[in-house]
Write an enzyme that holds these catalytic residues in place. Sequence first.
Site, mmCIF file in Angstrom:
data_model
loop_
_atom_site.group_PDB
_atom_site.id
_atom_site.type_symbol
_atom_site.label_atom_id
_atom_site.label_comp_id
_atom_site.label_asym_id
_atom_site.label_seq_id
_atom_site.Cartn_x
_atom_site.Cartn_y
_atom_site.Cartn_z
ATOM 1 N N ASP A 1 0.869 -1.185 0.000
ATOM 2 C CA ASP A 1 0.000 0.000 0.000
ATOM 3 C C ASP A 1 0.908 1.237 0.000
ATOM 4 O O ASP A 1 2.040 1.165 -0.470
ATOM 5 C CB ASP A 1 -0.964 -0.057 1.193
ATOM 6 C CG ASP A 1 -2.275 0.650 0.888
ATOM 7 O OD1 ASP A 1 -2.220 1.858 0.594
ATOM 8 O OD2 ASP A 1 -3.341 0.019 0.934
ATOM 9 N N HIS B 1 2.147 2.035 -3.188
ATOM 10 C CA HIS B 1 1.242 2.995 -3.813
ATOM 11 C C HIS B 1 1.775 4.422 -3.749
ATOM 12 O O HIS B 1 1.051 5.363 -4.012
ATOM 13 C CB HIS B 1 -0.146 2.912 -3.167
ATOM 14 C CG HIS B 1 -0.831 1.594 -3.382
ATOM 15 N ND1 HIS B 1 -2.073 1.298 -2.886
ATOM 16 C CD2 HIS B 1 -0.430 0.484 -4.071
ATOM 17 C CE1 HIS B 1 -2.421 0.062 -3.237
ATOM 18 N NE2 HIS B 1 -1.428 -0.453 -3.952
#
Length: 387
Positions: free
Chosen positions: A213, A236
């Site tokens: 993430d 991310h």
Amino acid sequence: MSPLAIFFFFFFNLSFASNTIYNVQNYGAKSNGKTDSSKAFLSAWGSACASTSVSTIYVPRGIYLIRKAYFNGQTCKRNAISIRIDGTLLAPSDYNVIGNDGNWITFENVNRVSIYGGIFDGQGASLWTCKNSKKNCPEGTTALAFYNSNNIVMNGVTVQNSQMFHILLDGCNNTKLQGVKVLAPGNSPNTDGIHVQSSSGVSIMNSNIGTGDDCISIGPGNSNLWIEGIACGPGHGISIGSLGWESKEQGVQNVTVKTVTFTGTQNGVRVKTWARLSSGFVRHVLFQHIVMSNVQNPIIIDQNYCPNHESCPHQGSGVKISDVTYQDIHGTSATEVAVKLDCSKTNPCSGITLDNVNLSYKNGRAEASCVNAAGRASGFKELTSCL
Ligand SMILES: *[C@@H]1O[C@H](CO)[C@@H](O)[C@H](O)[C@H]1NC(C)=O
Ligand SMILES: *[C@@H]1O[C@H](CO)[C@@H](O)[C@H](O)[C@H]1NC(C)=O
Ligand SMILES: *[C@@H]1O[C@H](CO)[C@@H](O)[C@H](O)[C@H]1NC(C)=O
């Protein structure tokens, strides 16, 4: 006394005389990776906390199973406590043991706690498998969480394979993370590297972060945040947000992100707010000296965030974004649109500056797209015609 002896006499007196060392093994911790050593760690903490002198908790080499640990500083004597770790702290591998407990290792109300070295291993693999197969699984725990604390230092610490977030700073002032490693596979869900919220004066320097993430996520209520010298990927990217979920929310201001390399990440630098009626702001932000290598969305403002089209009837976000500068950003985009500024229809972005931004896609220059965004861009027509 010989001159050398005199030197040692003074050296030891000055450096160690008032530093009491608490070795967790003397409190019953076992380095076999199997015996739950939580109580031993908490006892060592109790001693350090009650001490009026500078103290060090020492964790020798070896693997220590820690079921769960909560270090409260409320009643401490406010001395500085160092935690020196030569070993590995291991969470239970069965996610049912702590999967619904919020955090694995928590520090709350502490002041002047420094952690040097060591590996914190959250053993999240079985929970990720459960989540990825969309079964009914616990939410998972954050590996290492700090609440309402001041003057925290983490230096040379590795946090890996957390069930969920790796490091959480919530309500922390004047905190320095330096030379930290955060490691989890790219397909591990919700494993943010470092999440910071409601904090001020936090710096994250010279660190290596790869997760499933956000490498770093910046929640509401942050100010004076400094991020420098980060290698991010997989993951991310670095994200301000998600913001604007609550109707009344604190803003984010004075954030510097510089000298960062993104490799193969989903995003580079992102600002993300829910498409919901809300309040708050993002202002005085500088993204500088950044290299993108095959990044899907190198520069992105997304004020229409609404995953799965749930819980937001695509209202204009109430979060006001202003004074955001992108300077000296170059490298490669994995998609055609490398700069995507999608601002709120009710609260347009203002004061956006794109300066010396040069991103390529395949063998040409990448595209830029701007909606409800005002400011100035220097350089290429793809950018200058965007704002
Ligand atoms: C951090 O600073 C803020 C603003 O000055 C203050 O309200 C808050 O109590 C401080 N937090 C701690 C843990 O001291
Ligand atoms: C912005 O934050 C930095 C630390 O990240 C601090 O040194 C500086 O004084 C802050 N600027 C303002 C105007 O508060
Ligand atoms: C922009 O980047 C491309 C590809 O890296 C490079 O060939 C070009 O010289 C750069 N232009 C400027 C003005 O820096």
